[in-house]
Design an enzyme around this catalytic site. Sequence first.
Site, PDB file in Angstrom:
ATOM      1  CE  LYS A  41      65.187  81.815  72.944  1.00  0.00           C
ATOM      2  NZ  LYS A  41      64.644  82.538  71.754  1.00  0.00           N
ATOM      3  CE  LYS A  65      65.947  81.562  62.679  1.00  0.00           C
ATOM      4  NZ  LYS A  65      65.011  82.240  63.662  1.00  0.00           N
ATOM      5  CE  LYS A 103      62.117  75.997  68.089  1.00  0.00           C
ATOM      6  NZ  LYS A 103      62.020  77.451  68.189  1.00  0.00           N
TER       7      LYS A 103
HETATM    8  P1  TYM Z   1      61.718  82.170  64.463  1.00  0.00           P
HETATM    9  O1  TYM Z   1      62.692  83.020  63.752  1.00  0.00           O
HETATM   10  O2  TYM Z   1      62.192  81.434  65.630  1.00  0.00           O
HETATM   11  O3  TYM Z   1      61.012  80.880  63.633  1.00  0.00           O
HETATM   12  C1  TYM Z   1      60.259  81.479  62.393  1.00  0.00           C
HETATM   13  C2  TYM Z   1      59.094  80.583  62.060  1.00  0.00           C
HETATM   14  O4  TYM Z   1      59.695  79.377  62.163  1.00  0.00           O
HETATM   15  C3  TYM Z   1      58.877  78.657  63.018  1.00  0.00           C
HETATM   16  N1  TYM Z   1      59.907  77.564  63.507  1.00  0.00           N
HETATM   17  C4  TYM Z   1      59.621  76.266  63.270  1.00  0.00           C
HETATM   18  N2  TYM Z   1      58.818  75.369  62.733  1.00  0.00           N
HETATM   19  C5  TYM Z   1      58.703  74.204  62.896  1.00  0.00           C
HETATM   20  N3  TYM Z   1      59.787  73.567  63.279  1.00  0.00           N
HETATM   21  C6  TYM Z   1      60.883  74.161  63.910  1.00  0.00           C
HETATM   22  N4  TYM Z   1      61.874  73.655  64.185  1.00  0.00           N
HETATM   23  C7  TYM Z   1      60.926  75.598  63.796  1.00  0.00           C
HETATM   24  N5  TYM Z   1      61.595  76.571  64.290  1.00  0.00           N
HETATM   25  C8  TYM Z   1      61.057  77.794  64.279  1.00  0.00           C
HETATM   26  C9  TYM Z   1      58.431  79.513  64.103  1.00  0.00           C
HETATM   27  O5  TYM Z   1      57.257  79.065  64.648  1.00  0.00           O
HETATM   28  C10 TYM Z   1      58.136  80.869  63.249  1.00  0.00           C
HETATM   29  O6  TYM Z   1      56.829  80.623  62.954  1.00  0.00           O
HETATM   30  N6  TYM Z   1      59.443  85.325  67.150  1.00  0.00           N
HETATM   31  C11 TYM Z   1      59.197  84.851  65.831  1.00  0.00           C
HETATM   32  C12 TYM Z   1      59.242  85.944  64.731  1.00  0.00           C
HETATM   33  C13 TYM Z   1      58.184  86.922  64.669  1.00  0.00           C
HETATM   34  C14 TYM Z   1      56.794  86.642  64.427  1.00  0.00           C
HETATM   35  C15 TYM Z   1      56.400  87.918  64.800  1.00  0.00           C
HETATM   36  C16 TYM Z   1      56.224  85.711  63.912  1.00  0.00           C
HETATM   37  C17 TYM Z   1      58.339  88.128  65.135  1.00  0.00           C
HETATM   38  N7  TYM Z   1      57.125  88.808  65.082  1.00  0.00           N
HETATM   39  C18 TYM Z   1      55.005  88.209  64.369  1.00  0.00           C
HETATM   40  C19 TYM Z   1      54.682  85.835  63.650  1.00  0.00           C
HETATM   41  C20 TYM Z   1      54.195  87.111  63.991  1.00  0.00           C
HETATM   42  C21 TYM Z   1      60.482  83.937  65.837  1.00  0.00           C
HETATM   43  O7  TYM Z   1      61.381  83.966  66.531  1.00  0.00           O
HETATM   44  O8  TYM Z   1      60.370  83.022  64.941  1.00  0.00           O
END
Ligand code: TYM
Length: 335
Positions: free
Chosen positions: A117, A202, A199
């Site tokens: 990032k 969003k 990856k």
């Molecule tokens: P976030 O919002 O970026 O993504 C949510 C979930 O989707 C998965 N993910 C993906 N999996 C496969 N391919 C992709 N391109 C892709 N983009 C995202 C992420 O691995 C995630 O599981 N910090 C986390 C949210 C969070 C969280 C937590 C997750 C906050 N607290 C505690 C688990 C436990 C996040 O930003 O995910």
Amino acid sequence: MNKKKIKVFSAIQPSGSLTIGNYISVLRHWKKMQKKYQCIFCIADLHSLTSLHKEDNFLRKKSILDTLAIYLACGVNPKKSIIFVQSSVHEHSSLNWILNCHTYYNELIRMTQFKNKIFHVTEKINTGLFNYPTLMAADILLYQTDKVHVGRDQKQHIELTRNIATRFNSRYGKIFKIPELLIYNLGSKIMSLMDPRKKMSKSDLNKKNVIFLLENSKEILKKIKCSITDSDVPPKISFDSIYKPGISNLLEILSALVGKSIHELEQHFIKKSYSDLKKEVYHSVDMHISKIQKKFFIYRKDKDFLKKIFLQGTNKASKIAKKNLKKVYKSLGLF
Ligand code: TYM
């Protein structure tokens, strides 16, 4: 242990619209998971503050409600699972501070997501971005979680959570459960369409890289048609994430959505063209997305219903969070 007693925690940031990557790696599993486990599904709005732009604040409430309506459209049932917004359970922030005091600078500086990032961010870097993994640890540990369900990109953060919890327990006694990682391998890292070595995200500035769950069919078709493949002659549709990352990504998306193995798909596509592959990927993505959208728009219209779900979820989550934070306070000699 009784399966229903096994607690699974998962969360998504409501920053912008969710993607097919979020759907394939986590969301699509949640409906079934509810039968097996006691699930806690969080909308991680505090995490979304780490990429704060003033104009985002006007959209934040909308994004949170959109995210909830998507959870419901994907089959999350508030009668079976706890669904809540992170910022409404204040214990997350309190535990976050405590865990910050038990996390080393050297651990956080090693986090790959942070390093990536800061490499791409042009503005000043806020310390929230740096401390982000300890907030994740707080989310997870606050509920005495058995399993954390995430995509592959979050693996390192869960390993850190385990280390923090183990360190805390070794100092103060058995306070936290050490959570296990739950990753469904197929589709756990969906790559971007135009640059399949990174990856799908969003927050990508190039929207051609991303398929959004709320996007219209025409737009999806255009994006899949333009996705990068390769120039092999004759075309070869086989899985090889190093030498054929674009084809491998499309195969993985298709495999996850139609429930056929990569090997079966490779056989099916022998002597077929890349545009045949793209056509099938488009049809499967469109079928899943249009089903989600149909339900999404019904739920999204009823704001009172959505707010009621949040209220109920917050009450349930708060009860657990309060009890566990109390235990932590006691272990530290806090009132
Ligand atoms: P976030 O919002 O970026 O993504 C949510 C979930 O989707 C998965 N993910 C993906 N999996 C496969 N391919 C992709 N391109 C892709 N983009 C995202 C992420 O691995 C995630 O599981 N910090 C986390 C949210 C969070 C969280 C937590 C997750 C906050 N607290 C505690 C688990 C436990 C996040 O930003 O995910």
